[in-house]
Scaffold this motif. Structure first.
Motif, PDB file in Angstrom:
ATOM      1  N   VAL A  66       0.801  -1.218  -0.057  1.00 19.54           N
ATOM      2  CA  VAL A  66      -0.088  -0.114   0.062  1.00 19.54           C
ATOM      3  C   VAL A  66       0.915   1.118   0.130  1.00 19.54           C
ATOM      4  O   VAL A  66       1.470   1.562   1.024  1.00 19.54           O
ATOM      5  N   ALA A  67       0.760   2.201  -0.983  1.00 16.83           N
ATOM      6  CA  ALA A  67       1.507   3.289  -1.138  1.00 16.83           C
ATOM      7  C   ALA A  67       0.401   4.375  -1.402  1.00 16.83           C
ATOM      8  O   ALA A  67      -0.135   4.408  -2.546  1.00 16.83           O
ATOM      9  N   GLU A  68       0.468   5.434  -0.596  1.00 19.69           N
ATOM     10  CA  GLU A  68      -0.484   6.633  -0.792  1.00 19.69           C
ATOM     11  C   GLU A  68      -0.243   7.578  -2.049  1.00 19.69           C
ATOM     12  O   GLU A  68       0.936   7.899  -2.186  1.00 19.69           O
ATOM     13  N   LYS A  69      -1.291   7.528  -2.941  1.00 22.02           N
ATOM     14  CA  LYS A  69      -0.793   8.452  -3.986  1.00 22.02           C
ATOM     15  C   LYS A  69      -0.638   9.899  -3.762  1.00 22.02           C
ATOM     16  O   LYS A  69      -1.482  10.349  -2.544  1.00 22.02           O
ATOM     17  N   PRO A  70       0.022  10.590  -4.603  1.00 20.11           N
ATOM     18  CA  PRO A  70       0.012  11.994  -4.295  1.00 20.11           C
ATOM     19  C   PRO A  70      -1.283  12.693  -4.157  1.00 20.11           C
ATOM     20  O   PRO A  70      -2.144  12.449  -5.094  1.00 20.11           O
ATOM     21  N   ASN A  71      -1.644  13.456  -3.214  1.00 24.98           N
ATOM     22  CA  ASN A  71      -2.918  13.939  -3.254  1.00 24.98           C
ATOM     23  C   ASN A  71      -3.145  15.306  -4.317  1.00 24.98           C
ATOM     24  O   ASN A  71      -4.242  15.501  -4.514  1.00 24.98           O
ATOM     25  N   THR A  72      -1.865  15.680  -4.962  1.00 30.00           N
ATOM     26  CA  THR A  72      -2.267  16.499  -6.144  1.00 30.00           C
ATOM     27  C   THR A  72      -2.520  16.059  -7.258  1.00 30.00           C
ATOM     28  O   THR A  72      -2.864  16.686  -8.220  1.00 30.00           O
ATOM     29  N   LEU A  73      -2.314  14.685  -7.546  1.00 24.73           N
ATOM     30  CA  LEU A  73      -2.864  13.995  -8.615  1.00 24.73           C
ATOM     31  C   LEU A  73      -4.008  13.395  -8.752  1.00 24.73           C
ATOM     32  O   LEU A  73      -4.678  12.835  -7.719  1.00 24.73           O
ATOM     33  N   SER A  74      -4.837  13.355 -10.011  1.00 27.93           N
ATOM     34  CA  SER A  74      -6.058  12.597 -10.021  1.00 27.93           C
ATOM     35  C   SER A  74      -5.561  11.199 -10.122  1.00 27.93           C
ATOM     36  O   SER A  74      -4.541  10.463 -10.224  1.00 27.93           O
ATOM     37  N   PHE A  75      -6.366  10.235 -10.054  1.00 31.99           N
ATOM     38  CA  PHE A  75      -6.497   8.765 -10.487  1.00 31.99           C
ATOM     39  C   PHE A  75      -5.819   8.577 -11.535  1.00 31.99           C
ATOM     40  O   PHE A  75      -4.946   7.651 -11.708  1.00 31.99           O
ATOM     41  N   GLU A  76      -6.360   9.360 -12.649  1.00 35.59           N
ATOM     42  CA  GLU A  76      -6.007   8.744 -13.844  1.00 35.59           C
ATOM     43  C   GLU A  76      -4.526   9.167 -14.120  1.00 35.59           C
ATOM     44  O   GLU A  76      -3.699   8.304 -14.664  1.00 35.59           O
ATOM     45  N   ASP A  77      -4.054  10.523 -13.683  1.00 30.74           N
ATOM     46  CA  ASP A  77      -2.714  11.043 -13.814  1.00 30.74           C
ATOM     47  C   ASP A  77      -1.824  10.010 -12.991  1.00 30.74           C
ATOM     48  O   ASP A  77      -0.563   9.540 -13.465  1.00 30.74           O
ATOM     49  N   ALA A  78      -2.239   9.627 -11.796  1.00 29.10           N
ATOM     50  CA  ALA A  78      -1.312   8.723 -10.731  1.00 29.10           C
ATOM     51  C   ALA A  78      -1.083   7.416 -11.436  1.00 29.10           C
ATOM     52  O   ALA A  78      -0.150   6.595 -11.375  1.00 29.10           O
ATOM     53  N   ALA A  79      -2.145   7.052 -12.381  1.00 34.87           N
ATOM     54  CA  ALA A  79      -1.904   5.521 -13.007  1.00 34.87           C
ATOM     55  C   ALA A  79      -0.858   5.636 -14.297  1.00 34.87           C
ATOM     56  O   ALA A  79      -0.807   4.646 -14.572  1.00 34.87           O
ATOM     57  N   THR A  80      -0.242   6.771 -14.646  1.00 31.60           N
ATOM     58  CA  THR A  80       0.664   6.847 -15.592  1.00 31.60           C
ATOM     59  C   THR A  80       2.078   6.836 -15.192  1.00 31.60           C
ATOM     60  O   THR A  80       3.001   6.530 -16.108  1.00 31.60           O
ATOM     61  N   VAL A  81       2.106   6.617 -13.791  1.00 28.52           N
ATOM     62  CA  VAL A  81       3.250   6.778 -13.167  1.00 28.52           C
ATOM     63  C   VAL A  81       4.329   5.371 -13.173  1.00 28.52           C
ATOM     64  O   VAL A  81       5.542   5.565 -13.385  1.00 28.52           O
ATOM     65  N   GLY A  82       3.677   4.439 -12.557  1.00 30.94           N
ATOM     66  CA  GLY A  82       4.188   3.293 -12.036  1.00 30.94           C
ATOM     67  C   GLY A  82       5.299   2.577 -13.243  1.00 30.94           C
ATOM     68  O   GLY A  82       6.660   2.852 -12.707  1.00 30.94           O
ATOM     69  N   VAL A  83       4.943   1.964 -14.094  1.00 31.52           N
ATOM     70  CA  VAL A  83       5.916   1.383 -15.050  1.00 31.52           C
ATOM     71  C   VAL A  83       7.479   2.290 -15.371  1.00 31.52           C
ATOM     72  O   VAL A  83       8.472   2.120 -15.321  1.00 31.52           O
ATOM     73  N   ALA A  84       6.877   3.364 -16.013  1.00 29.71           N
ATOM     74  CA  ALA A  84       7.862   4.421 -16.461  1.00 29.71           C
ATOM     75  C   ALA A  84       8.912   4.741 -15.415  1.00 29.71           C
ATOM     76  O   ALA A  84      10.187   4.869 -15.454  1.00 29.71           O
ATOM     77  N   TYR A  85       8.154   5.333 -14.290  1.00 24.72           N
ATOM     78  CA  TYR A  85       9.148   6.085 -13.109  1.00 24.72           C
ATOM     79  C   TYR A  85      10.071   4.921 -12.357  1.00 24.72           C
ATOM     80  O   TYR A  85      11.056   5.179 -12.163  1.00 24.72           O
ATOM     81  N   ILE A  86       9.134   3.719 -12.225  1.00 26.67           N
ATOM     82  CA  ILE A  86      10.200   2.641 -11.543  1.00 26.67           C
ATOM     83  C   ILE A  86      11.354   2.325 -12.317  1.00 26.67           C
ATOM     84  O   ILE A  86      12.407   2.081 -11.933  1.00 26.67           O
ATOM     85  N   THR A  87      10.900   1.962 -13.793  1.00 26.45           N
ATOM     86  CA  THR A  87      12.115   1.554 -14.721  1.00 26.45           C
ATOM     87  C   THR A  87      13.174   2.926 -14.662  1.00 26.45           C
ATOM     88  O   THR A  87      14.388   2.317 -14.728  1.00 26.45           O
ATOM     89  N   ALA A  88      12.759   3.978 -14.798  1.00 30.67           N
ATOM     90  CA  ALA A  88      13.712   5.124 -14.661  1.00 30.67           C
ATOM     91  C   ALA A  88      14.497   5.120 -13.569  1.00 30.67           C
ATOM     92  O   ALA A  88      15.960   5.364 -13.309  1.00 30.67           O
ATOM     93  N   TRP A  89      13.813   4.969 -12.426  1.00 27.34           N
ATOM     94  CA  TRP A  89      14.470   4.865 -11.067  1.00 27.34           C
ATOM     95  C   TRP A  89      15.587   3.865 -10.952  1.00 27.34           C
ATOM     96  O   TRP A  89      16.755   3.974 -10.444  1.00 27.34           O
ATOM     97  N   LEU A  90      15.173   2.648 -11.152  1.00 27.35           N
ATOM     98  CA  LEU A  90      15.963   1.425 -11.227  1.00 27.35           C
ATOM     99  C   LEU A  90      17.299   1.413 -12.066  1.00 27.35           C
ATOM    100  O   LEU A  90      18.431   1.337 -11.713  1.00 27.35           O
TER     101      LEU A  90
END
Length: 334
Positions: A107-131
């Motif tokens: 469980v990770a709380e999403k940023p309160n500044t993002l809509s659910f749709e915008d938050a759904a764009t983050v996962g794969v792209a940012y995790i891959t870039a972070w790693l």
């Protein structure tokens, strides 16, 4: 509940269907998330086609990224707005459904500044870039990073993470129409490889030294050119391959310049491991330091085949997002 399902491998238009399946139940150390939005990634398409490096067990619900609300589980988690990604859709049913079970530890709380749709764009792209940049590449302030496929999802995330960490970023594109998007992401320089020689241009930018790191999000024919962009002891991060799986490069040049080649694979990271990274990213999104990816199209789950077709065709400047329930979108993406 509704869920996208495939019982055999093939083209999504032929094998992917919406089915009614039993609602999930939160068992020990698990929670149920009501999915409000979920991205469709290229890896979701390849998973259905059976062309990933391994094959999932069938039948399967696809989908790696999600954003939603916890509706079952321990009291302290109920009603939390969450986001996530990981090995969903691969070794367990994924996020292209109405409800999803994840571990409490994921469980990770999403940023309160993002809509659910915008938050759904983050996962794969940012995790891959972070790693790739932070865990494997050890990017630091003062690095000069060259990013191929800079207008893509992972490339865009990489630019933002690198600028956050104090690097100079050179975005490499093929289409001039994507230049402004790459600049908006934060790139200091943008090179159009269809109009410029990458090697000469980067030498000019770096005073003849080359980049200290190259992040190749394209692969294939760009592998050796990316090695040639590097300064002495430079690092090349490779995450994908297009075309033949074998590549050639000058080995003498490689060891004499003491270059480093690093491979990164995000597929093996589970939801819990990804949630730890997303929790570190959360305050950066809330502060506006990082931004979600642009959304090209939103489709209700009833039009999932159209969404998959869009992703399969490629060429969109932005993410394709499925919506399962009504949500208010706050546009803060690039």
């Amino acid at each position: 509940m509704r869920a996208l399902r495939f019982h055999q491998f093939g083209e999504p238009a032929s094998v992917l269907h919406t089915e009614t399946v039993p609602d999930p139940i939160a068992r020990s150390k698990g929670v149920v998330v009501k999915i409000l939005a979920a991205s469709v990634n290229a890896s979701d398409v390849r998973n259905i086609q059976g062309t990933l490096p391994w094959t999932t067990t069938l039948p399967r619900t696809p989908g790696r990224d999600f954003a939603g609300i916890v509706v079952q589980g321990p009291t302290e988690y109920l009603s939390k707005e969450v986001w996530g990604t990981g090995d969903l859709g691969l070794i367990q049913d994924g996020s292209h459904t109405d409800y999803l079970v994840i571990p409490e530890a994921a469980v990770a709380e999403k940023p309160n500044t993002l809509s659910f749709e915008d938050a759904a764009t983050v996962g794969v792209a940012y995790i891959t870039a972070w790693l790739s940049l932070l865990d494997a590449g050890h990017l630091v302030s003062g690095d000069v990073l060259a990013v191929t496929g800079a207008n893509g999802a992972v490339g865009t995330a990489a630019i933002q993470l690198a600028k956050w960490r104090g690097a100079t970023v050179i975005g490499i594109i093929r289409r001039e129409s994507t230049r402004q998007a790459v600049l908006r992401a934060g790139a200091d320089y943008v090179l159009n490889m269809s109009q410029q020689d990458m090697h000469d241009a980067i030498l000019a930018i770096t005073g003849g030294k080359g980049s200290t790191m190259a992040f190749d999000t394209v692969g294939g024919e760009l592998f050796e050119p990316c090695l040639n962009l590097l300064s002495r002891k430079g690092r090349l991060i490779a995450i994908t391959m297009s075309g033949p799986r074998r590549v050639c490069f000058n080995m003498v040049n490689f060891f004499r310049r003491e270059l480093h080649l690093i491979g990164v694979d995000s597929f093996y990271l589970n939801t819990t491991a990804c949630s730890a990274i997303l929790s570190q990213l959360q305050p950066c999104f809330e502060a506006g330091i990082l931004r979600p990816l642009s959304i090209a199209r939103c489709y209700p789950i009833e039009q999932a085949l159209e969404a998959y077709h869009e992703v399969q065709q490629g060429g969109l400047d932005g993410k394709v997002v499925l919506t399962m329930h009504q949500s208010t979108r706050v546009t803060q993406s690039l």
